[in-house]
Design an enzyme around this catalytic site. Structure first.
Site, PDB file in Angstrom:
ATOM      1  N   ASP A   1      33.379  18.696  19.903  1.00 30.58           N
ATOM      2  CA  ASP A   1      32.168  17.936  19.585  1.00 30.58           C
ATOM      3  C   ASP A   1      31.543  17.247  20.783  1.00 30.58           C
ATOM      4  OD1 ASP A   1      33.948  17.239  16.663  1.00 30.58           O
ATOM      5  OD2 ASP A   1      32.111  18.423  16.758  1.00 30.58           O
TER       6      ASP A   1
ATOM      7  N   HIS B   1      42.091  14.448  19.866  1.00 35.31           N
ATOM      8  CA  HIS B   1      42.282  15.451  18.811  1.00 35.31           C
ATOM      9  C   HIS B   1      43.687  15.314  18.254  1.00 35.31           C
ATOM     10  CE1 HIS B   1      42.267  19.330  16.727  1.00 35.31           C
ATOM     11  NE2 HIS B   1      40.963  19.279  16.857  1.00 35.31           N
TER      12      HIS B   1
HETATM   13  C1  SDX Z   1      37.168  17.664  14.870  1.00 37.14           C
HETATM   14  O1  SDX Z   1      41.586  18.795  13.022  1.00 37.14           O
HETATM   15  C2  SDX Z   1      40.743  19.568  13.567  1.00 37.14           C
HETATM   16  O2  SDX Z   1      41.043  20.701  13.924  1.00 37.14           O
HETATM   17  C3  SDX Z   1      39.334  19.025  13.685  1.00 37.14           C
HETATM   18  C4  SDX Z   1      38.319  19.870  14.435  1.00 37.14           C
HETATM   19  C5  SDX Z   1      38.013  21.148  13.714  1.00 37.14           C
HETATM   20  O3  SDX Z   1      37.568  22.099  14.376  1.00 37.14           O
HETATM   21  O4  SDX Z   1      38.132  21.162  12.456  1.00 37.14           O
HETATM   22  O5  SDX Z   1      38.812  20.155  15.722  1.00 37.14           O
HETATM   23  C6  SDX Z   1      36.985  19.123  14.564  1.00 37.14           C
HETATM   24  O6  SDX Z   1      37.240  16.884  13.970  1.00 37.14           O
HETATM   25  C7  SDX Z   1      37.362  17.247  16.307  1.00 37.14           C
HETATM   26  C8  SDX Z   1      37.614  15.710  16.449  1.00 37.14           C
HETATM   27  C9  SDX Z   1      36.245  14.993  16.376  1.00 37.14           C
HETATM   28  N1  SDX Z   1      36.450  13.518  16.304  1.00 37.14           N
HETATM   29  C10 SDX Z   1      36.133  12.739  17.328  1.00 37.14           C
HETATM   30  O7  SDX Z   1      35.779  13.144  18.443  1.00 37.14           O
HETATM   31  C11 SDX Z   1      36.205  11.249  17.013  1.00 37.14           C
HETATM   32  C12 SDX Z   1      36.934  10.519  18.143  1.00 37.14           C
HETATM   33  N2  SDX Z   1      38.354  10.940  18.139  1.00 37.14           N
HETATM   34  C13 SDX Z   1      39.245  10.182  17.346  1.00 37.14           C
HETATM   35  O8  SDX Z   1      38.821   9.374  16.350  1.00 37.14           O
HETATM   36  C14 SDX Z   1      40.647  10.775  17.237  1.00 37.14           C
HETATM   37  O9  SDX Z   1      40.998  11.246  18.469  1.00 37.14           O
HETATM   38  C15 SDX Z   1      40.861  11.855  16.189  1.00 37.14           C
HETATM   39  C16 SDX Z   1      40.405  11.418  14.849  1.00 37.14           C
HETATM   40  C17 SDX Z   1      40.147  13.096  16.581  1.00 37.14           C
HETATM   41  C18 SDX Z   1      42.359  12.135  16.149  1.00 37.14           C
HETATM   42  O10 SDX Z   1      42.961  11.019  15.616  1.00 37.14           O
HETATM   43  P1  SDX Z   1      44.564  10.922  15.470  1.00 37.14           P
HETATM   44  O11 SDX Z   1      45.218  12.217  15.739  1.00 37.14           O
HETATM   45  O12 SDX Z   1      44.869  10.244  14.176  1.00 37.14           O
HETATM   46  O13 SDX Z   1      44.933  10.057  16.695  1.00 37.14           O
HETATM   47  P2  SDX Z   1      44.949   8.480  16.675  1.00 37.14           P
HETATM   48  O14 SDX Z   1      43.697   7.992  16.024  1.00 37.14           O
HETATM   49  O15 SDX Z   1      46.260   8.048  16.124  1.00 37.14           O
HETATM   50  O16 SDX Z   1      44.856   8.159  18.229  1.00 37.14           O
HETATM   51  C19 SDX Z   1      46.028   8.162  19.024  1.00 37.14           C
HETATM   52  C20 SDX Z   1      45.767   7.074  20.051  1.00 37.14           C
HETATM   53  C21 SDX Z   1      45.342   5.751  19.423  1.00 37.14           C
HETATM   54  O17 SDX Z   1      45.749   4.716  20.290  1.00 37.14           O
HETATM   55  P3  SDX Z   1      47.166   3.955  19.943  1.00 37.14           P
HETATM   56  O18 SDX Z   1      47.049   3.411  18.518  1.00 37.14           O
HETATM   57  O19 SDX Z   1      48.246   5.003  20.078  1.00 37.14           O
HETATM   58  O20 SDX Z   1      47.231   2.859  20.981  1.00 37.14           O
HETATM   59  O21 SDX Z   1      44.671   7.454  20.903  1.00 37.14           O
HETATM   60  C22 SDX Z   1      43.599   6.545  20.729  1.00 37.14           C
HETATM   61  C23 SDX Z   1      43.837   5.784  19.450  1.00 37.14           C
HETATM   62  O22 SDX Z   1      43.281   4.486  19.507  1.00 37.14           O
HETATM   63  N3  SDX Z   1      42.382   7.352  20.633  1.00 37.14           N
HETATM   64  C24 SDX Z   1      41.239   7.077  21.248  1.00 37.14           C
HETATM   65  C25 SDX Z   1      40.389   8.136  20.904  1.00 37.14           C
HETATM   66  N4  SDX Z   1      41.023   8.986  20.099  1.00 37.14           N
HETATM   67  C26 SDX Z   1      42.263   8.497  19.940  1.00 37.14           C
HETATM   68  N5  SDX Z   1      40.858   6.071  22.051  1.00 37.14           N
HETATM   69  C27 SDX Z   1      39.591   6.121  22.500  1.00 37.14           C
HETATM   70  N6  SDX Z   1      38.698   7.100  22.225  1.00 37.14           N
HETATM   71  C28 SDX Z   1      39.076   8.120  21.423  1.00 37.14           C
HETATM   72  N7  SDX Z   1      38.221   9.084  21.147  1.00 37.14           N
END
Ligand code: SDX
Length: 428
Positions: free
Chosen positions: A363, A306
């Site tokens: 989710d 998140h």
């Molecule tokens: C919702 O914003 C809100 O409030 C949203 C929400 C709401 O109520 O409105 O809470 C609802 O959207 C919840 C999130 C649902 N999405 C997912 O579950 C999809 C999987 N999660 C990700 O794609 C990610 O965690 C996000 C999109 C939720 C957050 O992305 P960020 O903040 O841009 O973080 P990032 O992509 O920069 O990740 C940071 C690191 C990365 O690694 P590095 O580049 O630092 O090496 O963490 C890793 C990412 O690769 N990472 C994951 C991961 N999520 C982040 N690695 C594996 N699995 C994951 N799920």
């Protein structure tokens, strides 16, 4: 009281900016004069460190895993409140008295019907259209129906548009489901609760009475509460930006639905259950965890991580508890729940997820329970949109009624070619 000023030393000049404090959470540096004073922009793609507005609706402490709606903790609201009560709280600022709640519920209940012309609108879709495509279209189409309340500067017009949107989303979502399975649309039944009416419009048929299961009704109402609002997330920011130009409120909510659909946002609940089914059995979990950690593999654990929560999403805690309650009460089980529990356990004991502070979000478990209730995965994000409409309209109202409100217009760091002269095609 900390510093009240932030000083920027740049290009030989010193500039002071006011530090502002809210009720809770991080202070902000007011940089509205930054460009005028320094000729520079801030740079923050993804807005990781940017407050786009001030708001009194929802507070999130990502480090502590805290979520408050108008000051009330999400766990208490999920336990003791109803979705209609939370809708009133978000829209009007406080928990309603019994009489206020009755009045609000009466008003919403009597806006649940759709103009009959909209039935034709659904006929234009293929039967296999994704419900979110239909939701985008149908809600956007509603902007063509209500010419009696288009003056968004009029609080009464804003109020009736907000009530219509909250009231009609269940009808629109249920119709999207019915259209996909080829069953007749069910008209709203005003004798039922907001959530009970939605269950009947979705799973009831004209050929027989539909009995609302109180356990399912309570669980789904709680799920709606968990999804009602969440500060300035991507879809809420989309609604605010669309609304900042003075656009029609139904069109603004359609824009929010479009943004929510993405798998990185509200589409994650559908993607998370599909992922759990793809994993299938606990012995396959290590393979998927390895893939999620592999930089060369685009696979991510859906329902994990998140932007704000760097601790357990408090909504996921309630969601997991609700899964257990519903399964126990309905005497059902689903092996995919076991996969989810073991996946969470393994991920939270893996350094990669611990170091990156990746926890289950709202989710991760929602799909397990929605599936048990009988919704197809394609309907999960439509349910998220149904519930989030309360937050979207509350945030939209808060923005439009702010006297300082201006159209949102971010700038950029330009990386394209410097100015050059046109070359005629025979000279290229
Ligand atoms: C919702 O914003 C809100 O409030 C949203 C929400 C709401 O109520 O409105 O809470 C609802 O959207 C919840 C999130 C649902 N999405 C997912 O579950 C999809 C999987 N999660 C990700 O794609 C990610 O965690 C996000 C999109 C939720 C957050 O992305 P960020 O903040 O841009 O973080 P990032 O992509 O920069 O990740 C940071 C690191 C990365 O690694 P590095 O580049 O630092 O090496 O963490 C890793 C990412 O690769 N990472 C994951 C991961 N999520 C982040 N690695 C594996 N699995 C994951 N799920």
């Amino acid at each position: 009281m900390g510093d009240t000023n932030a000083t920027l030393n740049a290009k030989g000049d010193t500039h002071d900016f006011e530090i502002k404090s809210g009720t809770l959470g991080p202070d902000v540096v007011d940089i509205r004069k930054l460009y005028a004073n320094t000729g520079m922009f801030t740079y923050d793609p993804g807005f990781t460190s940017t407050a786009s507005c001030d708001s009194a609706l929802t507070y999130i402490d990502g480090e502590e895993g805290v979520l408050l709606h108008r000051g009330y903790p999400i766990g208490q609201l999920a336990e003791h409140s109803s979705f209609m009560e939370v809708a009133h709280l978000l829209l009007n600022g406080d928990l309603p008295s019994a009489e206020e709640l009755d009045d609000f519920t009466y008003t919403i209940t009597r806006h649940t019907m759709l103009h009959d012309q909209l039935r034709q609108f659904y006929q234009g879709f293929r039967r296999d259209a994704h419900p979110m495509a239909i939701m985008c279209g149908a809600v956007g189409a509603l902007s063509a129906f209500y010419h009696d309340s288009t003056d968004i500067s009029d609080p009464e017009h804003r109020k009736i548009s907000s009530h219509r949107l909250i009231a009609k989303m269940p009808t629109i979502a249920a119709m999207a489901y019915k259209y996909a399975i080829g069953q007749p649309f069910m008209q709203p039944d005003n004798s039922l609760s907001y959530t009970g009416n939605f269950l009947r419009m979705t799973f009831g048929v004209p050929a027989e009475e539909y009995e609302v299961n109180p356990v399912v009704e309570r669980a789904l109402d709680r799920i709606f509460i968990l999804h009602a609002d969440h500060e300035q997330n991507a879809s809420t920011s989309t609604v605010r930006l669309a609304g900042s130009s003075g656009a029609n409120p139904f069109a603004c909510i359609a824009a929010g639905i479009a943004c929510l659909w993405g798998p990185a946002h509200g589409g994650a609940n559908e993607a998370a259950l599909n992922m759990l089914h793809e994993i299938g059995t606990p012995d396959k979990i290590p393979e998927y965890i390895a893939r999620a950690k592999n930089k060369d593999d685009p696979f991510r654990l859906m329902g994990f991580g998140h932007r704000v929560y760097k601790n357990y999403d408090p909504r996921a805690t309630v969601m997991q508890k609700t899964v257990r309650e519903v399964f126990e009460s309905l005497n059902v089980s689903d092996p995919v729940f076991e996969v989810a529990l073991q996946l969470e356990e393994m991920a939270l004991n893996d350094d990669y997820f611990v170091e990156k502070k990746l926890f289950p979000n709202v989710d991760f478990y929602s799909g397990v329970i929605l599936s048990a209730i009988g919704f197809p995965t394609t309907m999960f994000t439509a349910l998220f949109a149904l519930a989030r409409t309360v937050g979207w309209v509350a945030q939209w109202n808060e923005m439009i009624s702010d006297p300082a409100q201006r159209i949102g217009r971010p700038r950029q760091l330009y990386t394209g070619p410097a100015q050059r002269d046109y070359v005629p095609v025979d000279k290229r």
